[in-house]
Design an enzyme around this catalytic site. Sequence first.
Site, PDB file in Angstrom:
ATOM      1  N   LYS A 113       4.926  -3.745   2.041  1.00 53.00           N
ATOM      2  CA  LYS A 113       4.055  -4.502   1.132  1.00 53.00           C
ATOM      3  C   LYS A 113       4.568  -5.920   0.909  1.00 53.00           C
ATOM      4  CE  LYS A 113       1.535  -0.932  -1.273  1.00 53.00           C
ATOM      5  NZ  LYS A 113       1.066  -0.403  -2.545  1.00 53.00           N
ATOM      6  N   LYS A 195      -2.001   3.439   9.253  1.00 54.60           N
ATOM      7  CA  LYS A 195      -2.566   4.383   8.283  1.00 54.60           C
ATOM      8  C   LYS A 195      -3.929   3.887   7.779  1.00 54.60           C
ATOM      9  CE  LYS A 195      -1.148   4.023   3.968  1.00 54.60           C
ATOM     10  NZ  LYS A 195      -0.645   4.142   2.614  1.00 54.60           N
ATOM     11  N   LYS A 198      -7.124   1.842   1.780  1.00 54.58           N
ATOM     12  CA  LYS A 198      -8.246   1.303   1.027  1.00 54.58           C
ATOM     13  C   LYS A 198      -8.167  -0.213   0.907  1.00 54.58           C
ATOM     14  CE  LYS A 198      -6.532   3.578  -3.249  1.00 54.58           C
ATOM     15  NZ  LYS A 198      -5.129   3.512  -3.211  1.00 54.58           N
TER      16      LYS A 198
HETATM   17  P1  TYM Z   1      -2.122   5.607  -3.243  1.00 51.36           P
HETATM   18  O1  TYM Z   1      -3.059   5.166  -4.293  1.00 51.36           O
HETATM   19  O2  TYM Z   1      -1.694   4.616  -2.218  1.00 51.36           O
HETATM   20  O3  TYM Z   1      -2.716   6.840  -2.476  1.00 51.36           O
HETATM   21  C1  TYM Z   1      -3.143   7.983  -3.198  1.00 51.36           C
HETATM   22  C2  TYM Z   1      -2.825   9.233  -2.413  1.00 51.36           C
HETATM   23  O4  TYM Z   1      -3.486   9.211  -1.147  1.00 51.36           O
HETATM   24  C3  TYM Z   1      -2.545   9.436  -0.109  1.00 51.36           C
HETATM   25  N1  TYM Z   1      -2.953   8.655   1.057  1.00 51.36           N
HETATM   26  C4  TYM Z   1      -3.184   9.169   2.255  1.00 51.36           C
HETATM   27  N2  TYM Z   1      -3.106  10.425   2.721  1.00 51.36           N
HETATM   28  C5  TYM Z   1      -3.427  10.635   4.022  1.00 51.36           C
HETATM   29  N3  TYM Z   1      -3.799   9.639   4.861  1.00 51.36           N
HETATM   30  C6  TYM Z   1      -3.882   8.359   4.429  1.00 51.36           C
HETATM   31  N4  TYM Z   1      -4.277   7.395   5.263  1.00 51.36           N
HETATM   32  C7  TYM Z   1      -3.571   8.083   3.071  1.00 51.36           C
HETATM   33  N5  TYM Z   1      -3.565   6.939   2.333  1.00 51.36           N
HETATM   34  C8  TYM Z   1      -3.176   7.321   1.099  1.00 51.36           C
HETATM   35  C9  TYM Z   1      -1.208   8.955  -0.662  1.00 51.36           C
HETATM   36  O5  TYM Z   1      -0.135   9.552   0.023  1.00 51.36           O
HETATM   37  C10 TYM Z   1      -1.314   9.382  -2.103  1.00 51.36           C
HETATM   38  O6  TYM Z   1      -0.963  10.739  -2.246  1.00 51.36           O
HETATM   39  N6  TYM Z   1       2.392   5.820  -5.314  1.00 51.36           N
HETATM   40  C11 TYM Z   1       1.106   6.493  -5.242  1.00 51.36           C
HETATM   41  C12 TYM Z   1       0.432   6.649  -6.599  1.00 51.36           C
HETATM   42  C13 TYM Z   1       1.292   7.314  -7.614  1.00 51.36           C
HETATM   43  C14 TYM Z   1       1.663   8.677  -7.646  1.00 51.36           C
HETATM   44  C15 TYM Z   1       2.486   8.817  -8.797  1.00 51.36           C
HETATM   45  C16 TYM Z   1       1.391   9.773  -6.827  1.00 51.36           C
HETATM   46  C17 TYM Z   1       1.864   6.696  -8.686  1.00 51.36           C
HETATM   47  N7  TYM Z   1       2.577   7.601  -9.400  1.00 51.36           N
HETATM   48  C18 TYM Z   1       3.032  10.048  -9.124  1.00 51.36           C
HETATM   49  C19 TYM Z   1       1.941  11.006  -7.177  1.00 51.36           C
HETATM   50  C20 TYM Z   1       2.758  11.137  -8.314  1.00 51.36           C
HETATM   51  C21 TYM Z   1       0.213   5.671  -4.334  1.00 51.36           C
HETATM   52  O7  TYM Z   1       0.439   4.523  -4.099  1.00 51.36           O
HETATM   53  O8  TYM Z   1      -0.863   6.315  -3.903  1.00 51.36           O
END
Ligand code: TYM
Length: 330
Positions: A113, A195, A198
């Site tokens: 990032k 990957k 969004k």
């Molecule tokens: P975020 O918002 O980037 O993504 C949310 C969830 O979606 C999964 N994900 C994917 N899984 C499969 N293929 C993909 N291309 C893909 N893109 C995203 C991510 O692995 C995630 O599970 N740090 C986290 C948010 C967070 C969180 C937490 C999660 C903050 N605190 C505590 C669990 C527990 C994040 O950036 O997710």
Amino acid sequence: MKRILTGIQPSGHITLGNYLGAIRPLLALQNEEDVELLVFIADLHAITVPQDRVALRHNIKELAALFLACGLDLNKAHMFIQSEVPCHNQLGWVMECNSYIGELERMTQFKDKKQKQTDGVSAGLLTYPPLMAADILLYDTDLVPVGEDQKQHLEITRNLASRFNNKYGETFKLPEPYILKTGARVMSLVDPSKKMSKSDSNPKAFISILDDINVAKKKIKSAITDSEGSIRYDVENKPGVSNLLTIYSSLTNESIADLETKYANSNYQVFKEDLANIVGDFLSKIQEKYNYYINSSDLDLILNSGRDLAYHYASRKLQKVYHKMGIGRY
Ligand code: TYM
């Protein structure tokens, strides 16, 4: 009782990758006996990179309605907005003070990032993992359903929890990631070495859960494959087709081996046409429910009660932490 917790950032419209990586395993766990689900919208994490305030506010509500549309069972699940439970920031600070700059600088997501930021790198981007650790540790979480890319964040969460427990006595439960074998890393439809994200600048790279159905179908039909023409799973040599097989298998629960047999004498056009219809049907079911929740006053009531319960759990844990560390008067 097993506690399951996950969060998603409202940093854009959620994608099929988010659904398959995080929401699908969450829904699978929801069907088990004796579980409690805590699901939150990670708005504090979203501001580690610049956000437009109007879009952010919209995305928070949209994500809340989408979680419900995907099938959260409110008898078992509680949903809240991270910033409405200030214990997250408070324990986040404690976790930051127990983290080392070196270990944070080594995090893959930080390095990725950081490179994408043209207007300077916020300190929040570096201290993102201690906040995420706080999100999880506040609730004595057993399992965290996430995609593959969050594995390292779960590892540092466990390290921070053990470090704290060793220093101050048993306080935190060590959480386990819950990562499905299929769908934990859905790739971009235009560059399957990346990957699906969004925040990708090319909208053809991802399918948003709220995409217009025909647009989503077109994205599947124009997804990058290869010139070989055979439908087999081979991530190294056929990453595009393998990604489409993963999506197909995850949405239908048909195994990849069965799909290879089913399409053994077929071509990409037929395969993609079928998958486009599967994705279209899947999206239209969710969108119908989404339209109900986004316009319903239930949404605020659900978020209020989720916030109150989360605060009840989190404030007790925070008090224990402060007490053990000698913070405050009690
Ligand atoms: P975020 O918002 O980037 O993504 C949310 C969830 O979606 C999964 N994900 C994917 N899984 C499969 N293929 C993909 N291309 C893909 N893109 C995203 C991510 O692995 C995630 O599970 N740090 C986290 C948010 C967070 C969180 C937490 C999660 C903050 N605190 C505590 C669990 C527990 C994040 O950036 O997710």
